[in-house]
Design an enzyme around this catalytic site. Structure first.
Site, mmCIF file in Angstrom:
data_model
loop_
_atom_site.group_PDB
_atom_site.id
_atom_site.type_symbol
_atom_site.label_atom_id
_atom_site.label_comp_id
_atom_site.label_asym_id
_atom_site.label_seq_id
_atom_site.Cartn_x
_atom_site.Cartn_y
_atom_site.Cartn_z
ATOM 1 N N ASP A 6 30.085 -1.811 7.809
ATOM 2 C CA ASP A 6 28.878 -2.423 8.378
ATOM 3 C C ASP A 6 28.741 -3.796 7.731
ATOM 4 O OD1 ASP A 6 26.325 -2.675 9.663
ATOM 5 O OD2 ASP A 6 25.337 -2.057 7.812
ATOM 6 N N SER A 7 27.774 -4.569 8.220
ATOM 7 C CA SER A 7 27.503 -5.860 7.591
ATOM 8 C C SER A 7 26.989 -5.677 6.162
ATOM 9 C CB SER A 7 26.448 -6.603 8.411
ATOM 10 O OG SER A 7 25.271 -5.818 8.517
ATOM 11 N N CYS A 70 27.792 0.052 12.790
ATOM 12 C CA CYS A 70 26.932 -1.095 13.042
ATOM 13 C C CYS A 70 26.839 -1.310 14.554
ATOM 14 C CB CYS A 70 27.551 -2.316 12.361
ATOM 15 S SG CYS A 70 26.713 -3.854 12.701
ATOM 16 N N GLU A 149 18.447 -4.828 3.133
ATOM 17 C CA GLU A 149 19.457 -5.343 2.204
ATOM 18 C C GLU A 149 18.857 -5.644 0.828
ATOM 19 O OE1 GLU A 149 22.880 -5.824 2.440
ATOM 20 O OE2 GLU A 149 22.509 -4.614 4.217
ATOM 21 N N CYS A 181 19.738 -0.157 15.288
ATOM 22 C CA CYS A 181 20.434 -0.860 14.197
ATOM 23 C C CYS A 181 20.505 0.130 13.051
ATOM 24 C CB CYS A 181 19.638 -2.097 13.775
ATOM 25 S SG CYS A 181 20.206 -2.853 12.227
ATOM 26 N N HIS A 183 20.613 -0.195 9.971
ATOM 27 C CA HIS A 183 19.699 -0.490 8.855
ATOM 28 C C HIS A 183 18.330 0.167 9.055
ATOM 29 C CE1 HIS A 183 22.563 -3.651 7.753
ATOM 30 N NE2 HIS A 183 21.884 -3.848 6.644
HETATM 31 N N1 DGL Z 1 23.471 -2.620 10.709
HETATM 32 C C1 DGL Z 1 23.769 -3.465 11.793
HETATM 33 C C2 DGL Z 1 23.452 -2.849 13.136
HETATM 34 O O1 DGL Z 1 23.522 -1.654 13.272
HETATM 35 C C3 DGL Z 1 23.510 -4.946 11.717
HETATM 36 C C4 DGL Z 1 22.432 -5.503 10.882
HETATM 37 C C5 DGL Z 1 22.702 -6.989 10.662
HETATM 38 O O2 DGL Z 1 23.626 -7.282 9.909
HETATM 39 O O3 DGL Z 1 22.003 -7.807 11.265
HETATM 40 O O4 DGL Z 1 23.201 -3.524 14.094
#
Ligand code: DGL
Length: 264
Positions: A6-7, A70, A149, A181, A183
């Protein structure tokens, strides 16, 4: 070895579901923390990162199954990643539009996502194919992934922003709130009390882990020693702070050692 990336920290919600589903699989988690958040970036940039990370996980770490944990990266590049590695199973993550639309009683759902996912053709297609019979609100939640984050999840200002985002959706009658997302899984403590009694949160982490289990059986990578290796393209030590802060201390017990820096 199953490679999950993931990011940043969001994919840990998917990793946790996979670790529960496949307790003996060897897992490698990569957080592209040098480039987080992806959601505010151009598709071309995200595509470049996804392909470079995929190559690194397959060629340098021998991963035989990849999980793009992600939504943003999946929307931007999962097809290209599959083309790049025809012999490798690649599992992507997409917002749970289908289960939300099919279970909605009010016939109105909302998707919370990053800017990149919100504008993506992939999400538009998902809605066309599975949610034609319901009203769908798509909300780009600027800055929410960064909140996760930095582990700044509380605070009256952010809570007010979350409420101002979700309350109008609930007033419009949505009864499913899709966490589009990875996150945002970690914002469940903030979102669930607002939605309680009015809308269910829809998170696909468990469904993704079942898909990984199905594919891992075929790829013989579910039998290992249950170890977890952590990699990050910046601040690898932050992963060890994040695991307990995000309620994932039990995963820390599977770590083979300290998180390593990856240059990709
Ligand atoms: N966790 C990621 C997602 O599911 C991206 C969050 C990000 O880096 O903006 O979209």
């Amino acid at each position: 070895m199953i490679g999950v990336f993931d990011s940043g920290l969001g994919g840990l919600s998917v990793l946790a579901a996979i670790a529960r589903e496949l307790p003996r699989a060897d897992l490698l988690y990569l957080a592209d923390t040098a480039h987080v958040p992806y959601g505010a970036r151009h598709d071309e940039f995200i595509r470049g990162r996804v392909l470079a990370i995929g190559r690194h996980l397959v060629e340098d770490h021998g991963c035989s199954l990849l999980v793009v944990a992600c939504n943003t990266a999946t929307a931007a590049a999962v097809n290209e990643l599959r083309q790049q590695h025809p012999g490798i199973a690649v599992v992507g993550v997409e917002p749970g539009v289908k289960p939300a639309a099919h279970s909605s009683i009010t016939r109105r759902i909302a998707v919370l996502a990053t800017e990149a996912t919100a504008r993506s053709e992939r999400l538009a297609r998902l809605i066309r194919e599975h949610a034609g019979h319901v009203g769908v609100d798509i909300v780009a939640c600027h800055g929410w992934a960064t909140r996760v984050e930095t582990l700044h999840l509380d605070g009256p200002e952010f809570m007010a922003e979350v409420r101002a985002t979700v309350e109008p959706l609930l007033e419009r009658g949505i009864d499913r709130l899709v966490l589009g997302c990875t996150h945002y899984s970690f914002l469940t403590p903030q979102l669930a009390p607002l939605a309680q009694g009015r809308a269910e949160l829809v998170d696909v982490a468990a469904a993704v882990s079942r898909q990984v289990l199905r594919l891992a059986g075929n790829h013989a990578c579910q039998e290992g020693s249950g170890q977890l290796a952590l990699l990050a393209t910046a601040r690898p030590e932050h992963l060890h702070v994040a695991l307990p802060a995000l309620g994932l201390n039990w995963l820390a017990g599977r770590c083979v050692g300290p998180a390593q820096h990856a240059t990709i």
